[in-house]
Structures are given as structure tokens and as C-alpha cells.
Design a protein around this motif. Structure first.
Motif, PDB file in Angstrom:
ATOM      1  N   ASP A  66       0.833  -1.211   0.000  1.00 20.31           N
ATOM      2  CA  ASP A  66       0.000   0.000   0.000  1.00 20.31           C
ATOM      3  C   ASP A  66       0.863   1.254   0.000  1.00 20.31           C
ATOM      4  OD1 ASP A  66      -2.365  -1.446  -0.033  1.00 20.31           O
ATOM      5  OD2 ASP A  66      -2.642  -1.361   2.144  1.00 20.31           O
ATOM      6  N   GLU A 113       2.243   1.692  -3.465  1.00 23.30           N
ATOM      7  CA  GLU A 113       1.213   2.153  -4.398  1.00 23.30           C
ATOM      8  C   GLU A 113       0.958   3.649  -4.228  1.00 23.30           C
ATOM      9  OE1 GLU A 113      -3.516   1.418  -5.124  1.00 23.30           O
ATOM     10  OE2 GLU A 113      -2.301  -0.317  -4.572  1.00 23.30           O
ATOM     11  N   VAL A 114       0.812   4.105  -2.986  1.00 22.23           N
ATOM     12  CA  VAL A 114       0.586   5.530  -2.728  1.00 22.23           C
ATOM     13  C   VAL A 114       1.805   6.336  -3.175  1.00 22.23           C
ATOM     14  CG1 VAL A 114       0.246   7.260  -0.907  1.00 22.23           C
ATOM     15  CG2 VAL A 114      -1.081   5.132  -0.871  1.00 22.23           C
ATOM     16  N   TYR A 115       2.989   5.845  -2.879  1.00 24.41           N
ATOM     17  CA  TYR A 115       4.231   6.530  -3.264  1.00 24.41           C
ATOM     18  C   TYR A 115       4.323   6.677  -4.783  1.00 24.41           C
ATOM     19  CZ  TYR A 115       9.265   7.612  -3.285  1.00 24.41           C
ATOM     20  OH  TYR A 115      10.490   8.205  -3.458  1.00 24.41           O
ATOM     21  N   GLU A 141       1.925   6.973  -6.819  1.00 20.82           N
ATOM     22  CA  GLU A 141       0.916   7.909  -7.323  1.00 20.82           C
ATOM     23  C   GLU A 141       1.522   9.300  -7.492  1.00 20.82           C
ATOM     24  OE1 GLU A 141      -2.236   7.709  -4.451  1.00 20.82           O
ATOM     25  OE2 GLU A 141      -2.888   5.721  -5.127  1.00 20.82           O
ATOM     26  N   HIS A 161       5.099  11.706  -5.591  1.00 21.60           N
ATOM     27  CA  HIS A 161       5.732  12.093  -4.326  1.00 21.60           C
ATOM     28  C   HIS A 161       6.607  13.334  -4.498  1.00 21.60           C
ATOM     29  CE1 HIS A 161       8.322   9.131  -6.338  1.00 21.60           C
ATOM     30  NE2 HIS A 161       9.319   9.872  -5.910  1.00 21.60           N
ATOM     31  N   LYS A 174      -4.378   2.006   3.959  1.00 27.02           N
ATOM     32  CA  LYS A 174      -4.146   2.907   2.826  1.00 27.02           C
ATOM     33  C   LYS A 174      -4.654   4.314   3.156  1.00 27.02           C
ATOM     34  CE  LYS A 174      -4.131   1.421  -1.443  1.00 27.02           C
ATOM     35  NZ  LYS A 174      -4.531   0.995  -2.798  1.00 27.02           N
ATOM     36  N   ASP A 175      -5.790   4.406   3.858  1.00 25.85           N
ATOM     37  CA  ASP A 175      -6.301   5.721   4.280  1.00 25.85           C
ATOM     38  C   ASP A 175      -5.325   6.413   5.226  1.00 25.85           C
ATOM     39  OD1 ASP A 175      -8.607   5.483   2.757  1.00 25.85           O
ATOM     40  OD2 ASP A 175      -9.832   4.740   4.422  1.00 25.85           O
ATOM     41  N   ILE A 178      -2.103   6.040   5.251  1.00 24.04           N
ATOM     42  CA  ILE A 178      -0.957   6.468   4.442  1.00 24.04           C
ATOM     43  C   ILE A 178      -1.283   7.778   3.735  1.00 24.04           C
ATOM     44  CG2 ILE A 178       0.582   5.871   2.525  1.00 24.04           C
ATOM     45  CD1 ILE A 178      -0.013   2.859   3.341  1.00 24.04           C
ATOM     46  N   HIS A 179      -2.479   7.860   3.159  1.00 26.21           N
ATOM     47  CA  HIS A 179      -2.901   9.115   2.507  1.00 26.21           C
ATOM     48  C   HIS A 179      -2.946  10.265   3.517  1.00 26.21           C
ATOM     49  CE1 HIS A 179      -3.700   7.935  -1.616  1.00 26.21           C
ATOM     50  NE2 HIS A 179      -4.282   6.826  -1.171  1.00 26.21           N
ATOM     51  N   VAL A 212       0.584  11.402   4.159  1.00 26.57           N
ATOM     52  CA  VAL A 212       1.060  12.206   3.031  1.00 26.57           C
ATOM     53  C   VAL A 212       0.501  13.620   3.146  1.00 26.57           C
ATOM     54  CG1 VAL A 212       0.928  12.536   0.528  1.00 26.57           C
ATOM     55  CG2 VAL A 212       1.427  10.266   1.480  1.00 26.57           C
TER      56      VAL A 212
END
Length: 177
Positions: A84, A87-89, A91, A93, A164-165, A167-168, A171
């Protein structure tokens, strides 16, 4: 085993546990070092990365937020949150950097762990070989993740696995001014 021998063994084990708990409590209660808390200034560090480079917090934090994720190869929640995070990274960074700080394990062990993941990680792996950064940030259970904003202030800290939430949210907090 004789009953008397078992009783002596039980008493020895129980006494050892009580002593260890007592010593641990004493060290924790008398320690002058305070854990880094939300709102504190982040402590600068420089660590070698798995690819042979170096990472210094203050260099990255000049214009980006930073997320520090402390982890170990034996940690199943660490393994579960890494895809996760990746995946976020991936998107984007541009405004933050994610640094996975491995806590005192060897490169061979780390490489074997990384090879067992489904996808290659895109973010840097820093090596805290002597646990210096782990000690400074008073990291307890793994994984522990810390968000540092662009002003160098710790804005969030979470022990245990991130969703995942989460992690967002990290960020968003790390990129806020």
C-alpha cells in the motif's frame, strides 16, 4: 522430573520475569530521554541506504515533507503495509519523501525479504544498523510511522500497521505548511 526440581524451576523463572519487568520499568521511569511527540522538532540524521547512497533528513526536509516508516523483516504487519505504501508513493511524491528505516538488520536478510515481495519497492530503504535513529525517535513496536511536515515538525506518529487511508493522511499531513 521431580516435583521439587519443577518447583525450583518455576520459582526461578517467575523470579527472573519479575526482576526483568522491574528493571525495565525502572529504566523507563528514570530515563531522561523523552520520546519524540507530535509537535516536536524532528531530529536530524544521516543513514546509508540499501543501494549504497545516503539519506539525510535535513536535506530532504528543506523542501519536502517526510514520512519515516520503521520496520523489520520479521514483522508481518510491516510486510502487509509495504504494498500500500508503494502504491501511494507511486501515485506521486513531488511534495514528500517516504523513507523505510530498517531497524538493525543485515543487507542479505533485507534483500531476501524484499525479493519475497510481489512488487519492487520504489522508495528508499535506509539502514539503521546501530539503532541510533530508532533510539532517538524512541521507536517501540514495529512498524511505527512518523510524518514530518515541511517545517521539520513531527505532525503524526502511529505505532502498528497503517491502512491505505492512514498512508494518505500521513502524506497530507507531511505536505501541509
Amino acid at each position: 522430573m521431580k516435583k521439587q526440581t519443577r518447583n525450583i524451576l518455576r520459582i526461578t523463572i517467575i523470579s527472573s520475569i519479575v526482576i526483568l519487568v522491574g528493571v525495565t520499568l525502572w529504566f523507563n521511569l528514570t530515563s531522561d530521554i523523552q520520546a519524540i511527540q507530535v509537535g516536536d522538532e524532528a531530529v536530524d540524521f544521516q543513514l546509508e541506504t540499501l543501494d549504497g547512497g545516503t539519506v539525510q533528513l535535513s536535506d530532504i526536509n528543506e523542501d519536502k515533507g517526510v514520512i519515516l516508516n520503521f520496520w523489520g523483516t520479521w514483522c508481518e504487519p510491516c510486510r502487509e503495509e509495504m504494498p500500500d505504501m508503494n502504491e501511494v508513493y507511486n501515485e506521486g511524491h513531488d511534495d514528500y519523501e517516504l523513507i523505510a528505516v530498517n531497524v538493525s538488520e543485515g543487507e542479505q536478510q533485507i534483500n531476501q525479504f524484499l525479493a519475497s515481495l510481489d512488487d519492487e519497492l520504489s522508495y528508499p530503504i535506509a539502514l539503521d544498523r546501530n539503532r541510533d535513529v530508532t533510539k532517538v525517535y524512541q521507536i517501540g513496536p514495529l512498524p511505527t510511522t512518523i510524518a514530518i511536515d515541511k517545517n521539520g515538525v513531527v505532525v503524526d506518529k502511529q505505532e502498528y500497521q497503517l491502512t491505505k487511508d492512514d498512508i494518505h493522511r500521513f502524506v497530507e499531513l507531511s505536505t501541509s505548511e
